[in-house]
Motif scaffolding. Structure first.
Motif, mmCIF file in Angstrom:
data_model
loop_
_atom_site.group_PDB
_atom_site.id
_atom_site.type_symbol
_atom_site.label_atom_id
_atom_site.label_comp_id
_atom_site.label_asym_id
_atom_site.label_seq_id
_atom_site.Cartn_x
_atom_site.Cartn_y
_atom_site.Cartn_z
ATOM 1 N N PRO A 237 0.872 -1.017 -0.175
ATOM 2 C CA PRO A 237 -0.170 0.416 0.289
ATOM 3 C C PRO A 237 0.920 0.955 0.114
ATOM 4 C CG PRO A 237 -0.180 -1.111 2.056
ATOM 5 C CD PRO A 237 0.499 -1.887 1.402
ATOM 6 N N THR A 308 -9.883 0.951 11.826
ATOM 7 C CA THR A 308 -11.116 1.704 11.071
ATOM 8 C C THR A 308 -11.352 -0.031 10.046
ATOM 9 O OG1 THR A 308 -10.409 2.683 9.521
ATOM 10 C CG2 THR A 308 -11.410 4.073 11.701
ATOM 11 N N PHE A 309 -10.106 0.024 10.180
ATOM 12 C CA PHE A 309 -10.566 -1.832 9.523
ATOM 13 C C PHE A 309 -9.131 -2.773 8.676
ATOM 14 C CE2 PHE A 309 -10.073 -2.517 4.662
ATOM 15 C CZ PHE A 309 -10.963 -3.759 4.680
ATOM 16 N N GLU A 311 -7.702 -5.667 6.840
ATOM 17 C CA GLU A 311 -7.567 -5.821 5.671
ATOM 18 C C GLU A 311 -5.936 -7.667 5.945
ATOM 19 O OE1 GLU A 311 -7.456 -4.230 1.440
ATOM 20 O OE2 GLU A 311 -6.323 -3.036 2.721
ATOM 21 N N HIS A 320 -5.987 -0.694 9.007
ATOM 22 C CA HIS A 320 -5.903 1.032 8.488
ATOM 23 C C HIS A 320 -6.762 1.647 9.611
ATOM 24 C CE1 HIS A 320 -6.681 0.558 3.543
ATOM 25 N NE2 HIS A 320 -6.809 -0.850 4.731
ATOM 26 N N LEU A 340 -11.436 -4.355 15.828
ATOM 27 C CA LEU A 340 -11.888 -2.833 15.369
ATOM 28 C C LEU A 340 -12.332 -1.851 15.985
ATOM 29 C CD1 LEU A 340 -14.514 -3.878 12.130
ATOM 30 C CD2 LEU A 340 -11.616 -2.596 12.366
#
Lengths: 367, 357
Positions: A237, A308-309, A311, A320, A340
């Motif tokens: 990323p 928040t997330f 992955e 995230h 989360l």
């Protein structure tokens, strides 16, 4: 021997400037990637090197010789495009042999070189197949082999791998690099895929809107991006680019991340970057793999945020974070567990922080 | 939102099998990915669910009720395609409102619903713009919004973000996941991109030639592939395979590769393929460790990690090393292979003999 030297190279199409005053030195036997999003001028640059487009201004030298008046077919360049140009009515063998036959090479030599190229590209058992029966992957191997077999001094490749499936692309990347190490050609490789550029090239020319943004080895471009565009384009990323405000002075700086809190600057490398700031509006940059979450009880500088997330992508887990409107990503290992909504602090990694001027996007205080 | 089910569903086009014996349950509020190469039947499953084609065999239920001969309109499923068909002469807001205008809803209700959906998708400031003035990502959001306003029973998405550039795809998949979690949607999502499937899905179905090869969470599919086929498709850089022979006692010998390793629990004997992920192979300096000797073939620095291609006998293996290690081409190294990180597949059928532990 074939070095390429571009000076003040410019190409205009009507009002549009596709390439603006590009200076680029490509060494003999060097593998250079022209990298950027669509419309950045990379293909136009390659077409000018090949002689397919005529520059509006500027100079192209091969080994110091101006090639302006040399037509494409006499520039001794080999070409491979995304849409493999092969003769569909000919067999694999005939396609591979074509470039040698038109040069009237003796038959024995043609056969020997076709055999060697087929072995290299692992096409031995396909030699007598009509090309219509080949898979997309095999077609592109024939296209690359057909061009490489004439051993051009300069090899130009325009997104040659982008139609292939992911696994085969990874394989061909390695093979192309190996091919270049064997034949020692000068390679210019156009791509929009930063992974391809990083993995293949000796040096990468990152372009945007017709302008060269940075030219350096993959690691230089990755570790020391010269501006926000390069920082954001390289890596997946992408680098975290977090707006902040510089406060304090006289060596006692802090970065104010709004809802993420204020982080005192406590290591020398980051202090040096702060010192180079002309305006307080900055962008803080850190790669996802360089950021870490503070262990409990940590009281040092960092950015406060909420998870928040999460992955999971194979070997890595991307966590995230959000601090108000500010977003961040942290790359952790396989099977990284975190809730989360957890309240966390992202630690500013010593020696691995970047700062950019928010107005100009230029990097501050690079070594 | 609704649970979707296909029972024994098959669809043929003449003699061509589009999909065969599909048994699939997508739970209520689940983000379900259908993943596979081109022409493996992914889109046919969406078309069956949507009611664009009828199954030749089997049954489809939506929210527990068999849909039988129901057409697309009665099924109330929303579809989002890769090629977003926005009306170019209408603003983003008019595009969002279109499905509701078509259903003859009252004007006030339409305005309220469009505002609500725009808020959720963070596109309120874009409502007065024409599609031509929107970026690719913004257009995609409007297209998703247009599917969302109808409050469908479930969403079917066919490669909805495949046409966007890499950076935008990364952002959009996080965005889609957030939406699904906040709005509790059932989403069936078709993709050929394994990273996208891994990142976004609660569960993934891996397709091959019209049939489902494996269904599981991303972690199950990645860590415990049930066949060589699935192992090859998932993961980048791809998994390494060494063809060879399995002997009694779990000893595997490489064919063209000087490699011998004992895998506990590997039963039987015969042709087999050893499989190991690039990040599960360690590299030691020559002369250290007790690993297999190999030589550096190429080095691909990717910044966060480095792909080191090593030649071992006649084969090149990919090793993913963390960070930015330095190697010289041709340099000798030793590869550390942990038997617990190795899979073993049958040499001919590709079926699983033994998983990693």
């Amino acid at each position: 021997m074939a070095s390429i030297s571009l000076t003040g190279l410019t190409k205009r199409f009507g009002d549009l400037t596709a390439v603006a005053s590009l200076d680029l030195e490509i060494g003999d036997k060097e593998f250079v990637a022209l990298l950027g999003p669509s419309g950045c001028g990379k293909t136009t640059t390659m077409n000018m090197i090949a002689g397919i487009e005529t520059p509006s201004e500027g100079q192209i030298l091969f080994d110091g010789r101006d090639v302006r008046l040399v037509p494409p077919n006499r520039r001794k360049v080999g070409f491979v495009f995304q849409n493999y140009a092969i003769f569909t009515h000919l067999s694999v063998r005939e396609n591979l042999a074509f470039g040698l036959k038109v040069r009237n090479l003796p038959r024995a030599e043609v056969e020997q070189r076709v055999g060697a190229m087929a072995a290299l590209m692992r096409l031995e058992d396909r030699l007598d197949w009509p090309t219509a029966k080949l898979s997309v992957n095999e077609l592109q191997k024939v296209a690359i082999g057909r061009s490489a077999i004439t051993e051009p001094e300069i090899f130009l490749l325009d997104e040659p791998l982008s139609n292939l499936d992911a696994a085969f692309r990874a394989f061909m990347r390695t093979e192309l690099k190996h091919l270049q190490h064997q034949f020692q050609q000068t390679m210019v490789y156009v791509t929009h895929d930063q992974i391809e550029a990083m993995s293949l090239a000796d040096r990468i020319a990152v372009m945007d809107l017709g302008v060269l943004q940075q030219y350096g080895s993959p690691i230089e471009v990755y570790n020391e991006p010269r501006n926000v565009f390069v920082a954001n384009f390289m890596g997946s990323p992408s680098m975290n680019l977090v707006p902040c405000a510089l406060t304090g002075g006289d060596g006692a700086y802090a970065l104010d991340f709004g809802e993420g809190g204020s982080a005192p600057v406590d290591h020398d490398d980051l202090k040096r970057r702060c010192r180079a700031a002309r305006e307080p509006a900055l962008i803080f940059g850190a790669r996802p793999e360089d950021l870490d979450l503070a262990p409990s009880g940590y009281t040092g500088p960092g950015i406060e945020a909420t998870v928040t997330f999460v992955e999971p992508i194979g070997p890595r887990t991307i966590v995230h974070l959000a601090a108000g409107e500010r977003r961040m990503k942290i790359a952790k290992g396989k099977h990284y567990g975190i809730e989360l909504g957890a309240q966390v602090k992202a630690v500013l990694p010593p020696g691995k922080c970047h700062l950019f001027d928010a107005g100009t996007g230029e990097a501050l205080g690079h070594a | 939102m609704a649970r979707l089910e296909l029972r024994n569903a098959s669809k043929y086009y003449g003699k061509t099998v589009a999909v065969k014996d599909i048994d699939l349950v997508v739970e209520d509020n689940e983000f379900f990915c259908i993943f596979g190469p081109p022409s493996s039947g992914k889109t046919t499953i969406l078309r069956l669910l949507l009611g664009l084609v009828a199954p030749d065999e089997g049954e489809i239920t939506i929210g527990g009720a068999a849909v039988g001969e129901q057409g697309p309109k009665e099924r109330n499923l929303a579809m989002v395609f890769q090629n977003l068909a926005l009306f170019p002469h209408m603003t983003a807001g008019q595009n969002l409102a279109f499905p509701l205008v078509e259903r003859k809803l009252e004007k006030a209700a339409i305005t309220a619903r469009v505002a609500e959906v725009a808020e959720t998708l963070h596109i309120t400031p874009l409502l007065d713009k024409l599609p031509a003035h929107l970026s690719g990502g913004e257009r995609q959001r409007v297209a998703i919004g247009r599917a969302l306003v109808r409050d469908p029973a479930a969403f079917l998405m066919d490669e909805p973000i495949a046409a966007l550039d890499a950076r935008l795809r990364e952002e959009m998949r996080v965005e889609l996941k957030r939406l699904q979690r906040e709005l509790h949607h059932t989403i069936v999502y078709v993709t050929h991109d394994q990273e996208e499937a891994m990142s976004i899905a609660d569960r993934i179905a891996v397709m091959e030639a019209g049939e489902i090869r494996q269904v599981g969470t991303p972690a199950e599919i990645y860590n415990l592939p049930n066949s060589r086929y699935v192992a090859e498709l998932i993961g980048a850089p791809p998994m390494n395979f060494v063809d060879g022979t399995l002997a009694e006692g779990g000893r595997f010998e490489g064919g063209e590769v000087p490699l011998s390793i004992v895998l506990d629990g590997a039963e039987g004997a015969g042709p087999a393929a050893l499989a190991v992920r690039p990040e599960d192979i360690g590299i030691d300096a020559a002369g250290t460790g007790n690993g297999v000797e190999a030589a550096i073939y190429e080095v691909e620095p990717l910044g966060a990690f480095t792909i080191v291609d090593v030649s071992l006998g006649e084969q090149v293996l990919k090793v993913q090393a963390p960070g930015q290690p330095q190697f010289t081409l041709g340099e000798g190294v030793r590869l550390a292979l942990d038997p617990d990180r190795c899979h073993l597949f049958h040499g001919e059928t590709g079926d699983l003999i033994r998983s990693a532990r």
